[in-house]
Design a protein around this motif. Sequence first.
Motif, PDB file in Angstrom:
ATOM      1  N   TRP A  33      -7.615   2.246  -4.694  1.00 36.10           N
ATOM      2  CA  TRP A  33      -6.578   3.008  -5.387  1.00 36.10           C
ATOM      3  C   TRP A  33      -7.095   3.582  -6.707  1.00 36.10           C
ATOM      4  O   TRP A  33      -6.665   4.650  -7.128  1.00 36.10           O
ATOM      5  CB  TRP A  33      -5.322   2.170  -5.577  1.00 36.10           C
ATOM      6  CG  TRP A  33      -4.652   1.952  -4.260  1.00 36.10           C
ATOM      7  CD1 TRP A  33      -4.526   0.783  -3.572  1.00 36.10           C
ATOM      8  CD2 TRP A  33      -4.047   2.965  -3.430  1.00 36.10           C
ATOM      9  NE1 TRP A  33      -3.888   1.006  -2.373  1.00 36.10           N
ATOM     10  CE2 TRP A  33      -3.580   2.326  -2.261  1.00 36.10           C
ATOM     11  CE3 TRP A  33      -3.871   4.335  -3.560  1.00 36.10           C
ATOM     12  CZ2 TRP A  33      -2.938   3.015  -1.234  1.00 36.10           C
ATOM     13  CZ3 TRP A  33      -3.230   5.028  -2.547  1.00 36.10           C
ATOM     14  CH2 TRP A  33      -2.777   4.366  -1.400  1.00 36.10           C
TER      15      TRP A  33
ATOM     16  N   SER B 270      -0.313  -2.204  -9.854  1.00 35.90           N
ATOM     17  CA  SER B 270      -0.684  -2.528  -8.474  1.00 35.90           C
ATOM     18  C   SER B 270      -1.806  -3.554  -8.426  1.00 35.90           C
ATOM     19  O   SER B 270      -1.940  -4.287  -7.446  1.00 35.90           O
ATOM     20  CB  SER B 270      -1.090  -1.272  -7.706  1.00 35.90           C
ATOM     21  OG  SER B 270      -2.318  -0.770  -8.172  1.00 35.90           O
TER      22      SER B 270
ATOM     23  N   HIS C  63       0.821  -1.205   0.000  1.00 35.31           N
ATOM     24  CA  HIS C  63       0.000   0.000   0.000  1.00 35.31           C
ATOM     25  C   HIS C  63       0.863   1.267   0.000  1.00 35.31           C
ATOM     26  O   HIS C  63       0.537   2.242  -0.677  1.00 35.31           O
ATOM     27  CB  HIS C  63      -0.975   0.006   1.178  1.00 35.31           C
ATOM     28  CG  HIS C  63      -2.089  -0.983   1.007  1.00 35.31           C
ATOM     29  ND1 HIS C  63      -3.077  -0.841   0.053  1.00 35.31           N
ATOM     30  CD2 HIS C  63      -2.356  -2.148   1.643  1.00 35.31           C
ATOM     31  CE1 HIS C  63      -3.907  -1.860   0.114  1.00 35.31           C
ATOM     32  NE2 HIS C  63      -3.488  -2.672   1.073  1.00 35.31           N
TER      33      HIS C  63
ATOM     34  N   THR D 286       2.200   1.572  -3.579  1.00 35.82           N
ATOM     35  CA  THR D 286       1.145   2.017  -4.489  1.00 35.82           C
ATOM     36  C   THR D 286       0.859   3.501  -4.283  1.00 35.82           C
ATOM     37  O   THR D 286       0.732   4.260  -5.250  1.00 35.82           O
ATOM     38  CB  THR D 286      -0.136   1.195  -4.291  1.00 35.82           C
ATOM     39  OG1 THR D 286       0.171  -0.193  -4.520  1.00 35.82           O
ATOM     40  CG2 THR D 286      -1.227   1.631  -5.248  1.00 35.82           C
ATOM     41  N   PHE D 287       0.786   3.933  -3.020  1.00 34.53           N
ATOM     42  CA  PHE D 287       0.514   5.329  -2.720  1.00 34.53           C
ATOM     43  C   PHE D 287       1.587   6.252  -3.298  1.00 34.53           C
ATOM     44  O   PHE D 287       1.274   7.221  -3.997  1.00 34.53           O
ATOM     45  CB  PHE D 287       0.397   5.543  -1.210  1.00 34.53           C
ATOM     46  CG  PHE D 287       0.229   6.979  -0.814  1.00 34.53           C
ATOM     47  CD1 PHE D 287      -0.945   7.654  -1.104  1.00 34.53           C
ATOM     48  CD2 PHE D 287       1.244   7.665  -0.178  1.00 34.53           C
ATOM     49  CE1 PHE D 287      -1.105   8.991  -0.753  1.00 34.53           C
ATOM     50  CE2 PHE D 287       1.099   8.997   0.179  1.00 34.53           C
ATOM     51  CZ  PHE D 287      -0.080   9.666  -0.110  1.00 34.53           C
TER      52      PHE D 287
END
Length: 154
Positions: free
Chosen positions: A131, A119, A82, A85-86
């Motif tokens: 996301w 992702s 996460h 991905t962020f």
Amino acid sequence: MNLLVRLSTIGILLDDEALISFQKKFLVYQGTAMSLGGILWGTLLVAAGVVSPSVIPYGYVLLTVINFGFFYKTKRFAIVRHVQTFISLLLPFTLQWWLGGFEQSGAVMLWSILALASSATYLDIKSSIFWLAAFILFTLFSFYYDDYFSITCS
């Protein structure tokens, strides 16, 4: 090549299923590839005399190194994926905003589509939808404030 193979196994546990091992390796490959892109973007910005925005792609590389160090120490894939991905989604948007908006940045935020698409290979459906929603919100924010970025950064 041996270094990349060793790097790709930093979060793998002996009892991981094949799919989980693949997802972990893919995450590391994606972060490494995007870090190389970050180094390239940062260097191109510096070479073009646009030094201050280079903090963003170089910062991405630094955050990826820290995230992967955490992955190596803790093996906590749920957190690392996460975080990665962020930052992979946020990098292109923040660079676009700093450079003056969508048009002035050469639509660099489209690079975040790569983060979003890749992702999906290591996130569950619920996380992927989250996301995707974040991407849509960033896009709408960018669209709504594009004139502000154009005026402020030009």
